[in-house]
Motif scaffolding. Structure first.
Motif, PDB file in Angstrom:
ATOM      1  N   ASP A  18       0.835  -1.193   0.000  1.00 35.24           N
ATOM      2  CA  ASP A  18       0.000   0.000   0.000  1.00 35.24           C
ATOM      3  C   ASP A  18       0.873   1.247   0.000  1.00 35.24           C
ATOM      4  OD1 ASP A  18       1.022   0.177   2.557  1.00 35.24           O
ATOM      5  OD2 ASP A  18      -0.860  -0.277   3.576  1.00 35.24           O
ATOM      6  N   PHE A  19       0.287   2.415   0.261  1.00 35.91           N
ATOM      7  CA  PHE A  19       1.056   3.665   0.200  1.00 35.91           C
ATOM      8  C   PHE A  19       2.190   3.684   1.226  1.00 35.91           C
ATOM      9  CE2 PHE A  19      -2.207   4.598   3.364  1.00 35.91           C
ATOM     10  CZ  PHE A  19      -1.526   5.331   4.333  1.00 35.91           C
ATOM     11  N   ARG A  20       2.075   2.863   2.266  1.00 31.15           N
ATOM     12  CA  ARG A  20       3.148   2.783   3.266  1.00 31.15           C
ATOM     13  C   ARG A  20       4.262   1.838   2.846  1.00 31.15           C
ATOM     14  NH1 ARG A  20      -0.542   0.871   8.135  1.00 31.15           N
ATOM     15  NH2 ARG A  20      -1.148  -0.521   6.417  1.00 31.15           N
ATOM     16  N   GLY A  21       4.060   1.150   1.720  1.00 26.61           N
ATOM     17  CA  GLY A  21       5.048   0.186   1.264  1.00 26.61           C
ATOM     18  C   GLY A  21       4.914  -1.168   1.917  1.00 26.61           C
ATOM     19  N   GLU A  22       3.766  -1.432   2.548  1.00 27.73           N
ATOM     20  CA  GLU A  22       3.557  -2.693   3.251  1.00 27.73           C
ATOM     21  C   GLU A  22       2.530  -3.554   2.523  1.00 27.73           C
ATOM     22  OE1 GLU A  22       2.228  -1.667   7.119  1.00 27.73           O
ATOM     23  OE2 GLU A  22       4.124  -0.770   7.766  1.00 27.73           O
ATOM     24  N   GLU A  23       2.813  -4.859   2.405  1.00 26.70           N
ATOM     25  CA  GLU A  23       1.794  -5.769   1.908  1.00 26.70           C
ATOM     26  C   GLU A  23       0.637  -5.787   2.897  1.00 26.70           C
ATOM     27  OE1 GLU A  23       3.793  -9.497   1.468  1.00 26.70           O
ATOM     28  OE2 GLU A  23       4.077  -9.176  -0.687  1.00 26.70           O
ATOM     29  N   SER A  24      -0.575  -5.882   2.392  1.00 28.06           N
ATOM     30  CA  SER A  24      -1.719  -5.842   3.293  1.00 28.06           C
ATOM     31  C   SER A  24      -2.753  -6.882   2.890  1.00 28.06           C
ATOM     32  CB  SER A  24      -2.354  -4.446   3.286  1.00 28.06           C
ATOM     33  OG  SER A  24      -2.745  -4.068   1.983  1.00 28.06           O
ATOM     34  N   TYR A  25      -3.442  -7.374   3.894  1.00 32.91           N
ATOM     35  CA  TYR A  25      -4.490  -8.373   3.705  1.00 32.91           C
ATOM     36  C   TYR A  25      -5.838  -7.669   3.578  1.00 32.91           C
ATOM     37  CZ  TYR A  25      -0.929 -11.676   5.165  1.00 32.91           C
ATOM     38  OH  TYR A  25       0.228 -12.426   5.248  1.00 32.91           O
ATOM     39  N   ARG A  26      -6.577  -8.045   2.587  1.00 31.36           N
ATOM     40  CA  ARG A  26      -7.905  -7.487   2.379  1.00 31.36           C
ATOM     41  C   ARG A  26      -8.905  -8.262   3.248  1.00 31.36           C
ATOM     42  NH1 ARG A  26     -10.935  -4.856  -2.118  1.00 31.36           N
ATOM     43  NH2 ARG A  26     -13.097  -5.599  -2.055  1.00 31.36           N
ATOM     44  N   ILE A  27      -9.559  -7.559   4.135  1.00 30.87           N
ATOM     45  CA  ILE A  27     -10.581  -8.142   4.999  1.00 30.87           C
ATOM     46  C   ILE A  27     -11.936  -7.644   4.517  1.00 30.87           C
ATOM     47  CG2 ILE A  27     -11.414  -8.422   7.361  1.00 30.87           C
ATOM     48  CD1 ILE A  27      -8.644  -7.514   8.319  1.00 30.87           C
ATOM     49  N   GLU A  28     -12.764  -8.540   4.069  1.00 29.17           N
ATOM     50  CA  GLU A  28     -14.115  -8.187   3.659  1.00 29.17           C
ATOM     51  C   GLU A  28     -15.069  -8.471   4.820  1.00 29.17           C
ATOM     52  OE1 GLU A  28     -14.870 -10.311   0.071  1.00 29.17           O
ATOM     53  OE2 GLU A  28     -13.181  -9.373  -1.005  1.00 29.17           O
ATOM     54  N   PHE A  29     -16.052  -7.586   4.990  1.00 30.62           N
ATOM     55  CA  PHE A  29     -16.963  -7.761   6.123  1.00 30.62           C
ATOM     56  C   PHE A  29     -18.394  -7.431   5.723  1.00 30.62           C
ATOM     57  CE2 PHE A  29     -14.931  -3.543   6.527  1.00 30.62           C
ATOM     58  CZ  PHE A  29     -16.025  -2.707   6.471  1.00 30.62           C
ATOM     59  N   GLN A  30     -19.328  -7.974   6.509  1.00 31.91           N
ATOM     60  CA  GLN A  30     -20.745  -7.635   6.387  1.00 31.91           C
ATOM     61  C   GLN A  30     -21.209  -7.047   7.705  1.00 31.91           C
ATOM     62  OE1 GLN A  30     -22.786 -11.206   5.145  1.00 31.91           O
ATOM     63  NE2 GLN A  30     -21.665 -11.325   3.199  1.00 31.91           N
ATOM     64  N   LEU A  31     -22.206  -6.154   7.623  1.00 32.09           N
ATOM     65  CA  LEU A  31     -22.663  -5.413   8.797  1.00 32.09           C
ATOM     66  C   LEU A  31     -24.168  -5.534   8.963  1.00 32.09           C
ATOM     67  CD1 LEU A  31     -20.725  -2.045   8.221  1.00 32.09           C
ATOM     68  CD2 LEU A  31     -20.095  -3.863   9.814  1.00 32.09           C
ATOM     69  N   GLN A 170       7.827  10.048  12.275  1.00 27.45           N
ATOM     70  CA  GLN A 170       7.047   8.881  11.841  1.00 27.45           C
ATOM     71  C   GLN A 170       5.735   9.323  11.205  1.00 27.45           C
ATOM     72  OE1 GLN A 170       6.433   5.968  14.971  1.00 27.45           O
ATOM     73  NE2 GLN A 170       4.550   5.232  14.012  1.00 27.45           N
ATOM     74  N   TYR A 171       5.078  10.295  11.825  1.00 26.70           N
ATOM     75  CA  TYR A 171       3.816  10.785  11.265  1.00 26.70           C
ATOM     76  C   TYR A 171       4.048  11.437   9.907  1.00 26.70           C
ATOM     77  CZ  TYR A 171      -0.148  13.695  10.199  1.00 26.70           C
ATOM     78  OH  TYR A 171      -1.188  14.281   9.540  1.00 26.70           O
ATOM     79  N   LEU A 172       5.090  12.264   9.793  1.00 27.91           N
ATOM     80  CA  LEU A 172       5.323  12.983   8.537  1.00 27.91           C
ATOM     81  C   LEU A 172       5.605  12.018   7.390  1.00 27.91           C
ATOM     82  CD1 LEU A 172       7.414  16.068   9.740  1.00 27.91           C
ATOM     83  CD2 LEU A 172       4.999  15.983   9.099  1.00 27.91           C
ATOM     84  N   GLN A 173       6.273  10.896   7.675  1.00 29.75           N
ATOM     85  CA  GLN A 173       6.498   9.908   6.624  1.00 29.75           C
ATOM     86  C   GLN A 173       5.183   9.282   6.186  1.00 29.75           C
ATOM     87  OE1 GLN A 173       9.279   9.134   4.852  1.00 29.75           O
ATOM     88  NE2 GLN A 173       7.810   7.913   3.664  1.00 29.75           N
ATOM     89  N   PHE A 174       4.336   8.956   7.165  1.00 31.06           N
ATOM     90  CA  PHE A 174       2.997   8.425   6.873  1.00 31.06           C
ATOM     91  C   PHE A 174       2.197   9.440   6.056  1.00 31.06           C
ATOM     92  CE2 PHE A 174      -1.467   8.599   8.323  1.00 31.06           C
ATOM     93  CZ  PHE A 174      -1.919   7.347   7.957  1.00 31.06           C
ATOM     94  N   PHE A 175       2.223  10.712   6.480  1.00 32.97           N
ATOM     95  CA  PHE A 175       1.475  11.787   5.827  1.00 32.97           C
ATOM     96  C   PHE A 175       1.936  11.965   4.388  1.00 32.97           C
ATOM     97  CE2 PHE A 175       0.517  16.615   6.011  1.00 32.97           C
ATOM     98  CZ  PHE A 175      -0.748  16.427   5.497  1.00 32.97           C
ATOM     99  N   LYS A 176       3.250  12.067   4.194  1.00 30.93           N
ATOM    100  CA  LYS A 176       3.779  12.265   2.845  1.00 30.93           C
ATOM    101  C   LYS A 176       3.456  11.092   1.933  1.00 30.93           C
ATOM    102  CE  LYS A 176       7.944  13.185   0.148  1.00 30.93           C
ATOM    103  NZ  LYS A 176       7.546  12.199  -0.874  1.00 30.93           N
ATOM    104  N   SER A 177       3.591   9.884   2.465  1.00 31.72           N
ATOM    105  CA  SER A 177       3.324   8.700   1.634  1.00 31.72           C
ATOM    106  C   SER A 177       1.890   8.700   1.136  1.00 31.72           C
ATOM    107  CB  SER A 177       3.600   7.420   2.430  1.00 31.72           C
ATOM    108  OG  SER A 177       4.948   7.343   2.791  1.00 31.72           O
ATOM    109  N   PHE A 178       0.966   9.114   2.004  1.00 29.59           N
ATOM    110  CA  PHE A 178      -0.422   9.168   1.553  1.00 29.59           C
ATOM    111  C   PHE A 178      -0.650  10.343   0.603  1.00 29.59           C
ATOM    112  CE2 PHE A 178      -4.762  10.850   2.071  1.00 29.59           C
ATOM    113  CZ  PHE A 178      -5.414   9.841   1.382  1.00 29.59           C
ATOM    114  N   MET A 179      -0.090  11.527   0.913  1.00 27.80           N
ATOM    115  CA  MET A 179      -0.267  12.686   0.034  1.00 27.80           C
ATOM    116  C   MET A 179       0.158  12.363  -1.394  1.00 27.80           C
ATOM    117  SD  MET A 179      -1.483  15.330   1.697  1.00 27.80           S
ATOM    118  CE  MET A 179      -2.444  14.035   2.476  1.00 27.80           C
TER     119      MET A 179
END
Length: 436
Positions: A18-31, A170-179
């Motif tokens: 993802d934008f953080r450079g991390e592999e991520s698991y897709r979790i599907e849910f029902q509500l 740490q926050y600024l890296q997260f912020f920039k990666s998403f921006m």
């Protein structure tokens, strides 16, 4: 936005980084959700997120018989989530809601609209932030930057900026990666697509040195345009209704032929002025070319024809004729620069106004009390000078320059303005008026 009680989850895929450079698991849910609300959705979580979630369940005394997996595979994590869903206490818990990115919107946060609102932002005990970021939006086009509703993730990003002083890097890296996932409103390399014809501008050094509001790369980075645009729900005088209310109250009896809006950004004030005075010609300028491109795109969408948006430096508007504007407006401009630059803009405002013309400034307060000004400086600069490159300079790094250098009401008088008024609006804003 998802709201309801989860009734089913499945870990379906392992998706690319993802934008953080991390592999991520897709979790599907029902509500089990109210009529009209989404009944299903999805969120992406990393292996580290799963471990954090399990730890939260342990600290909340909810982790009984869940058997957290030792190896991160789709099957292992799916089985783990199935076990989670068997516990009724977990289904009603904040950790599960936060992990699935549901039941938190942040839309009742008002940020800097009043001091009590701001206290909710900076004091975590007054307003709960989720333990995990909601699912980030995918904004692919420049038009979507303008038309897409603000998401819980984007509100979360704003909120955490005020709560990340101890982990700022740490926050600024997260912020920039998403921006960087947002469109960048690019144009011609020399910005001639948004410059006045035949005009070149000199970029003041501070504008590309010390950035306000933690914006990565500052306003020159077009990826920041949308997050600044979303300030309309957080700052009083980026809200067109409030801008219109006060411009009407203070200037509704005027009939200006020509209006200048300085530091227009996405164009909030310019659009209000255009609708208030449809027969007027409005020139709106900003030092950030990407923001002018965004304003022009928004102008097309709104079909407003009496504004011309230009990339320009308000310290030198020599391409505009002296004494040619009846009303000059700005919002949140002078406190975002060194004092010398701010004084240059005040001089240009005075030069450009017609005799009897009015300046209207929506700006950070300039209290009479030295102590009040110092408190504002310390709160917003975190005690660091904007010229200290190694310090965490706070969300408003130039505020000391503004409060103790620009000296706005005194400078307005020194330049020659008459009938100067400093109208208090909130803890965060005043309205400054002056007549030439």
């Amino acid at each position: 936005y998802y709201e309801g009680t989860p009734t089913f989850t499945t870990v379906s895929t392992l998706d690319p980084p993802d934008f953080r450079g991390e592999e991520s698991y897709r979790i599907e849910f029902q509500l089990d959700a109210e009529t009209g609300m989404p009944q299903e959705g999805f969120v992406h979580r990393s292996w580290e997120d799963f471990k954090k979630f399990d730890h939260l369940l342990t600290t909340h005394l909810l982790n009984f018989g869940l058997q957290f997996p030792t190896e991160p595979t789709i099957d292992n994590l799916d089985a783990y989530m199935k076990r989670v869903m068997e516990h009724s206490a977990i289904l009603r818990s904040n950790p599960l809601s936060d992990f699935l990115g549901i039941n938190w919107s942040g839309r009742d946060l008002k940020f800097l609209q009043s001091l009590p609102d701001f206290m909710q932002v900076v004091i975590p005990a007054l307003y709960r932030a989720p333990d995990f970021a909601p699912e980030p939006p995918i904004i692919d086009t420049e038009e979507e930057c303008i038309t897409a509703d603000e998401t819980p993730f984007e509100i979360y990003v704003y909120l955490m900026a005020f709560r990340s002083k101890e982990i700022l890097d740490q926050y600024l890296q997260f912020f920039k990666s998403f921006m960087d996932t947002y469109p960048s409103f690019e144009g011609l390399p020399d910005n001639s697509d948004v410059l006045p014809e035949g005009v070149e501008i000199v970029m003041p050094p501070h504008f590309n040195m010390t950035f306000v509001h933690f914006l990565p790369g500052g306003y020159l980075n077009g990826h920041t345009v949308r997050i600044s645009y979303l300030g309309k729900t957080k700052f009083n005088f980026l809200d067109e209704a409030k801008i219109g209310e006060w411009l009407t109250k203070l200037h509704g009896d005027k009939n200006p032929k020509r209006i200048l809006d300085i530091g227009t950004g996405p164009g909030f004030s310019a659009f209000v002025l255009a609708e208030m005075f449809p027969e007027s010609e409005i020139i709106a300028v900003d030092l950030a070319a990407p923001y002018i491109r965004m304003a022009r795109k928004w102008q097309e969408l709104r079909n407003i024809t009496n504004i011309k948006f230009y990339h320009a430096n308000a310290e030198d508007l020599s391409w505009l004729e002296s004494e040619s504007f009846d009303l000059i407006n700005y919002a949140y401009v002078l406190h975002e620069m060194p004092a010398d630059n701010a004084v240059n803009i005040v001089n240009e405002i005075y030069r450009l106004l017609t005799p009897g013309g009015t300046m209207n400034g929506f700006e950070v307060p300039f209290p009479d009390s030295h102590l009040e000004r110092q408190i504002m400086v310390d709160q917003n600069t975190w005690g660091y000078s904007w010229q200290e490159p190694d310090g965490p300079q706070g969300p408003e790094p130039y505020l000391e320059e503004y409060e103790f250098g620009t000296l706005l009401t005194e400078t307005l008088a020194a330049v020659g303005f008459q009938n100067i008024e400093n109208i208090g609006y909130s803890y965060f804003e005043s309205i400054f008026l002056g007549v030439k």
